[in-house]
Design a protein around this motif. Structure first.
Motif, short mmCIF file in Angstrom:
data_model
loop_
_atom_site.label_atom_id
_atom_site.label_comp_id
_atom_site.label_asym_id
_atom_site.label_seq_id
_atom_site.Cartn_x
_atom_site.Cartn_y
_atom_site.Cartn_z
N ASP A 1 36.84 47.31 35.47
CA ASP A 1 36.36 48.37 36.34
C ASP A 1 37.42 49.46 36.37
O ASP A 1 38.60 49.21 36.11
N VAL A 2 36.99 50.69 36.67
CA VAL A 2 37.91 51.82 36.72
C VAL A 2 37.73 52.58 38.02
O VAL A 2 36.65 52.59 38.61
N ASP A 3 38.82 53.16 38.50
CA ASP A 3 38.73 54.15 39.56
C ASP A 3 39.44 55.41 39.08
O ASP A 3 39.61 55.61 37.88
N VAL B 1 35.49 41.70 38.08
CA VAL B 1 36.38 42.45 38.97
C VAL B 1 35.71 43.76 39.35
O VAL B 1 34.95 44.34 38.55
N ALA B 2 35.98 44.23 40.57
CA ALA B 2 35.43 45.51 41.03
C ALA B 2 36.38 46.14 42.04
O ALA B 2 36.86 45.44 42.95
N PHE B 3 36.63 47.43 41.88
CA PHE B 3 37.38 48.15 42.90
C PHE B 3 36.50 48.35 44.13
O PHE B 3 35.33 48.72 44.03
N THR B 4 37.08 48.09 45.31
CA THR B 4 36.41 48.37 46.57
C THR B 4 37.08 49.58 47.21
O THR B 4 38.04 50.13 46.67
N GLU B 5 36.60 49.97 48.38
CA GLU B 5 37.20 51.10 49.09
C GLU B 5 38.62 50.78 49.53
O GLU B 5 39.44 51.68 49.68
N ALA B 6 38.92 49.49 49.72
CA ALA B 6 40.22 49.10 50.27
C ALA B 6 41.04 48.21 49.35
O ALA B 6 42.12 47.77 49.73
N GLY B 7 40.55 47.92 48.14
CA GLY B 7 41.30 47.02 47.28
C GLY B 7 40.52 46.63 46.04
O GLY B 7 39.86 47.46 45.42
N ILE B 8 40.55 45.34 45.70
CA ILE B 8 39.94 44.84 44.48
C ILE B 8 39.23 43.54 44.78
O ILE B 8 39.82 42.61 45.34
N ALA B 9 37.94 43.44 44.42
CA ALA B 9 37.18 42.20 44.55
C ALA B 9 37.24 41.45 43.22
O ALA B 9 37.06 42.04 42.16
N VAL B 10 37.51 40.15 43.29
CA VAL B 10 37.69 39.34 42.09
C VAL B 10 36.84 38.07 42.21
O VAL B 10 36.89 37.38 43.23
N ALA B 11 36.07 37.77 41.16
CA ALA B 11 35.34 36.51 41.08
C ALA B 11 36.16 35.55 40.23
O ALA B 11 36.35 35.78 39.04
#
Length: 428
Positions: free
Chosen positions: A191-193, A241-251
Motif C-alpha cells: 500500500d502507498v500513502d 497491509v493498509a495505511f490507516t488514518e493513524a497508522g498501518i493495519a496488518v493481516a
C-alpha cells in the motif's frame, strides 16, 4: 472475537445501494476448478471508463454511458501471459503481468498506445521451468503522485528448498527507474500513502537473511524506514497491509491476528481473527488474507480453514471466510460478516468496502458466489449473487466493476457462469 452478526443483506437490487449497470462478455475462458485458480485478470475503474486486463494479455477500455458499454480500444496480447495487476491515474494505465518476462506496461488511457515497458525477469530471473508458477509475477502496481510503484517476484523449487526472488520498484511516470528494493522473500501486497510504501511479505524463508513480514519504504528514495514481523516460527509472515488514518493495519499469517501499528511499526493493538482452535482433535486455523482501511475503520477478511496435520481438515474454523470491522483507535471489533467463500480481493472507497467471494472449495456450494457490499463502520449492506466466481475487480468513486469467471466443481461436471465484466453504480 465476540460480536453479534448483523442480519444478512437482501440479495435483491431493489432499493439497494448497488444498481446493476452493465454485463459485458469477455470471450471464452476455460472454467476455474473446485480449488482456487491463479490470478488471470485485473480491473481498474476511472470515472466513466472501466479498464480490464484479461487472460492472454489482452487489455480493453470500456466507456459506460446510460447503462451501455462501448469499447474505446483494445490491445491484443498472446497466450503466454496474463494481466494480473492494474492501476489508472491521470492519463496512464499501468498493468502488471504474469508470464515469461513479467512485464510492467504503461499505456495511454485515451488510445491504448504503449508508452513504455519494463521486463522484471531481468531482475527476479527468468522462469526455471515452463510451469505456470515458475513465471515472474507482478504482484501489484500503484500510481502514487509522480511515482509508479510495482512489486514483482519469482518462485523456484529445488527438491525441498523453496526460493523466492523479488524486487519492489519506484519509477517516474516517464519510465525512468528511480529506486529498487530487492530481497529473497515473497511480496504479496503493498500500500502507498503520500510519503511511504508498506510492503507485505507472506513468506520469508529461513535460509535467507530477510525476516521481516512488513517493510516500510520511503516513497521518494526506496530506503527502508521501518519494519515489523509477527515473530512467529516458520516462513509464513504477513498476508496484507493498509495505511490507516493513524497508522498501518496488518493481516498476520504468522499468528492469524490483525494488528494496528503506529507509523514506526510499533504495535498499538491486535485482534484474534482466526488463530488455532481445537475442534474434535483437529487443530484448525484460517489465514487473514486481506486488510483495508475505509472511513476510519480497519477491515480484515479471512480465508480457508487449514489444519496442523492436513490441508483438508474435517472441521471448519468458526471464523473462516469472515470480514471483521475494527475501530483503529480502540481495537474493538465493531461488526463481523460471513462472506461464505474465498475472497481473492477486497476493495475500499470512501465509506464502502466491496468483497467479491468465490468458491468455498471444501463445501462446493454455488450460493457462495456473490459480491458483498459493506459500510466500513457498520458492516454489511447487501449481497449480490454471481453465477460464476469473482476473480478481479475495482471500486472507485461511485462505480464497482468485477470480472466473473466460469467455474466447474469436480463432483458436478457442470460449468457455472461465464467470462464477463459486471459493473454497478453506487446510489447513495
Amino acid at each position: 472475537m465476540s460480536v453479534n452478526e448483523p442480519p444478512r443483506a437482501d440479495d435483491s437490487d431493489d432499493d439497494g445501494v448497488l444498481e446493476a449497470e452493465t454485463c459485458l462478455s469477455l470471450g471464452d475462458l476455460g472454467p476455474a476448478a473446485s480449488r482456487h485458480n491463479w490470478r488471470r485478470s485485473a480491473v481498474a475503474v476511472d470515472g466513466e471508463t472501466v479498464f480490464a486486463g484479461l487472460a492472454g494479455g489482452r487489455v480493453i477500455a470500456t466507456d459506460l454511458a446510460e447503462g451501455k458499454a462501448e469499447e474505446r480500444w483494445s490491445v491484443e496480447g498472446d497466450d503466454e501471459r496474463y494481466v494480473v495487476s492494474m492501476d489508472v491515474d491521470d492519463g496512464i494505465l499501468v498493468t502488471g503481468e504474469r508470464g515469461p518476462e513479467g512485464r510492467i506496461c504503461v499505456l495511454s488511457t485515451e488510445t491504448g498506445d504503449l508508452l513504455w515497458e519494463y521486463v522484471t525477469a531481468e531482475d527476479v530471473g527468468s522462469p526455471a521451468d515452463e510451469t505456470f508458477f515458475a513465471q515472474p509475477f507482478v504482484v501489484d502496481v500503484q500510481v502514487a503522485g509522480e511515482t509508479i510503484v510495482a512489486a514483482a517476484r519469482r518462485y523456484e523449487r529445488d527438491g525441498d528448498v523453496q526460493e523466492w526472488s523479488s524486487v519492489v520498484y519506484g519509477f517516474d511516470r516517464e519510465g525512468d527507474l528511480e529506486w529498487t528494493f530487492d530481497v529473497r522473500a515473497s511480496p504479496i501486497a503493498f500500500d502507498v500513502d503520500d510519503e511511504r510504501v508498506a510492503v507485505a511479505y507472506n513468506r520469508c524463508p529461513d535460509n535467507h537473511d530477510h525476516d521481516h513480514g512488513l517493510v516500510v519504504l520511503d516513497l521518494e528514495t526506496g530506503e527502508e524506514v521501518a519494519n515489523w514481523d509477527p515473530g512467529t516460527p516458520g516462513e509464513r509472515r504477513v498476508g496484507d497491509v493498509a495505511f490507516t488514518e493513524a497508522g498501518i493495519a496488518v493481516a498476520s499469517h504468522g499468528d492469524k491476528y490483525g494488528y494496528h501499528l503506529d507509523e514506526n511499526c510499533g504495535e498499538i493493538w491486535r485482534v484474534d481473527l482466526a488463530s488455532e482452535r481445537d475442534l474434535e482433535g483437529e487443530t484448525v486455523y484460517a489465514y487473514p488474507n486481506h486488510a483495508v482501511a475505509a472511513d476510519g475503520t480497519a477491515v480484515f477478511v479471512t480465508g480457508n480453514t487449514f489444519a496442523e496435520e492436513t490441508r483438508d481438515p474435517d472441521g471448519r474454523h468458526p471464523n473462516e471466510h469472515t470480514a471483521v470491522g475494527v475501530d483503529p483507535e480502540s481495537g474493538e471489533v465493531s461488526w463481523s460478516h460471513d462472506v461464505r467463500g474465498f475472497a481473492r480481493y477486497v476493495f475500499a472507497s470512501g465509506e464502502f468496502v466491496a468483497i467479491p467471494s468465490a468458491q468455498n472449495f471444501r463445501e462446493r456450494d454455488a450460493e457462495t458466489h456473490a459480491v458483498h457490499l459493506l459500510e466500513a463502520q457498520s458492516g454489511p449492506l447487501e449481497t449480490h449473487p454471481i453465477e460464476g466466481i469473482s476473480s478481479a475487480g475495482d471500486l472507485a468513486g461511485d462505480r464497482l466493476a468485477v470480472i466473473e469467471e466460469p467455474v466447474e466443481y469436480h463432483d458436478e461436471g457442470v460449468t457455472r457462469g461465464e467470462y464477463r465484466l459486471h459493473t454497478w453504480r453506487l446510489e447513495h
